[in-house]
Scaffold this active site. Sequence first.
Site, mmCIF file in Angstrom:
data_model
loop_
_atom_site.group_PDB
_atom_site.id
_atom_site.type_symbol
_atom_site.label_atom_id
_atom_site.label_comp_id
_atom_site.label_asym_id
_atom_site.label_seq_id
_atom_site.Cartn_x
_atom_site.Cartn_y
_atom_site.Cartn_z
ATOM 1 N N SER A 125 -22.254 -44.599 11.057
ATOM 2 C CA SER A 125 -22.426 -43.870 12.176
ATOM 3 C C SER A 125 -21.543 -44.652 13.515
ATOM 4 O O SER A 125 -20.571 -44.692 13.344
ATOM 5 C CB SER A 125 -24.020 -43.763 12.438
ATOM 6 N N ASP A 270 -24.242 -33.857 6.063
ATOM 7 C CA ASP A 270 -24.712 -34.436 7.102
ATOM 8 C C ASP A 270 -24.537 -33.605 8.616
ATOM 9 O O ASP A 270 -23.750 -32.787 8.530
ATOM 10 C CB ASP A 270 -23.325 -35.596 7.464
ATOM 11 N N HIS A 298 -26.880 -37.788 6.655
ATOM 12 C CA HIS A 298 -26.112 -38.717 7.352
ATOM 13 C C HIS A 298 -26.201 -40.228 7.051
ATOM 14 O O HIS A 298 -25.547 -41.115 7.247
ATOM 15 C CB HIS A 298 -26.650 -38.776 8.866
#
Length: 364
Positions: A125, A270, A298
């Site tokens: 991320s 995601d 995610h």
Amino acid sequence: MSSTQPPPTSGRMKTAGSSTPNLRPVSDTEVRISYHTIHGYRRAYRIAGSGPALLLIHGIGDNSATWDEVIPMLAQHYTVIAPDLLGHGRSDKPRADYSVPAFANGMRDLLVVLGVTRVTVVGHSLGGGVAMQFCYQFPRFVERLVLVAAGGVTREVNPALRLVTLPVVNEVLTLLRIPGVMPALQGAAKALVSLPHLPGVPQEFSPRRALNDHEDLLRVLGDLADPHAQAAFLRTLRAVVDWRGQAVTMLDRCYLTERLPVLFVWGELDTVIPYEHALIGHSAIPHSELATFSRAGHFPFHDDPERFVQVITNFLERTQPVDFDPQNWRHLMSTGGARPEEFVGDEDTVEAVLDAIENERSAT
């Protein structure tokens, strides 16, 4: 500065074609949480194992505990270093610079203190954006790059993150400190996810799909009840996202990875950073590899930690670590740039890369 020192690292990976190791988690007691004070701020990090070094960088609002399921398996053959970014986890949360370049500086500083000179960088991320920036700022340290549901590929991001950058949200987040608020949110999300799918409604609009990552996102949200963590979170988010989307993207410098082994790991479901970003990044870095987790969101390393470790381990075994060549770096910087003729993927994907690059260069 005093702290537990890491075990020595060999600085080299196994040669390509070696057999896949038998993955057996080391005991929890071998994963240590250590601290160093750097520039006056306490930095926390998890460390385990011995051998070539892996640097695991978590995402925004998260902390190094997010890697707990995979560290023991990776630590069988590697020195695993998983820091808490400044403003996150057990690290200090000062009023400081929370930009992506500043986080990259922090990773360099910690590695210098630990005496680690070469690493494979794994970023999730926001941590993926930090990892890419680290490769750009400190290429001498980097052997390989793994981007896991990484931020910074294009401007697109979950609309909720855009809303959080607005000034009024600071007041809304203070509601998390009221007893009962988090359990109520968790209960509401669980109820929505359990709703049956309505016939005729596309799967992407179902509550189950929209809230696919709700458990991890609510876990991160729960940590923001602490006012210092909340302030650091907002400073970090506003450094990389505004109401238009992600402000820091990487496509303009992808060409610098020309000799660097790169792996994208992405969950097809995601809800935070769309899977299409994996296709765009993979297209813009033609020599890269892409591992798709079809049932994951995610956090693919939470949805299937054993497969995640297997994918990472295989990548490390099959690829040779890059040696930094300053002359090649100078050549790339002097003459390099995006090469559309080398992009891979279907016509729509290549067009999406070109659109993203054009959008990246826009001043609005």
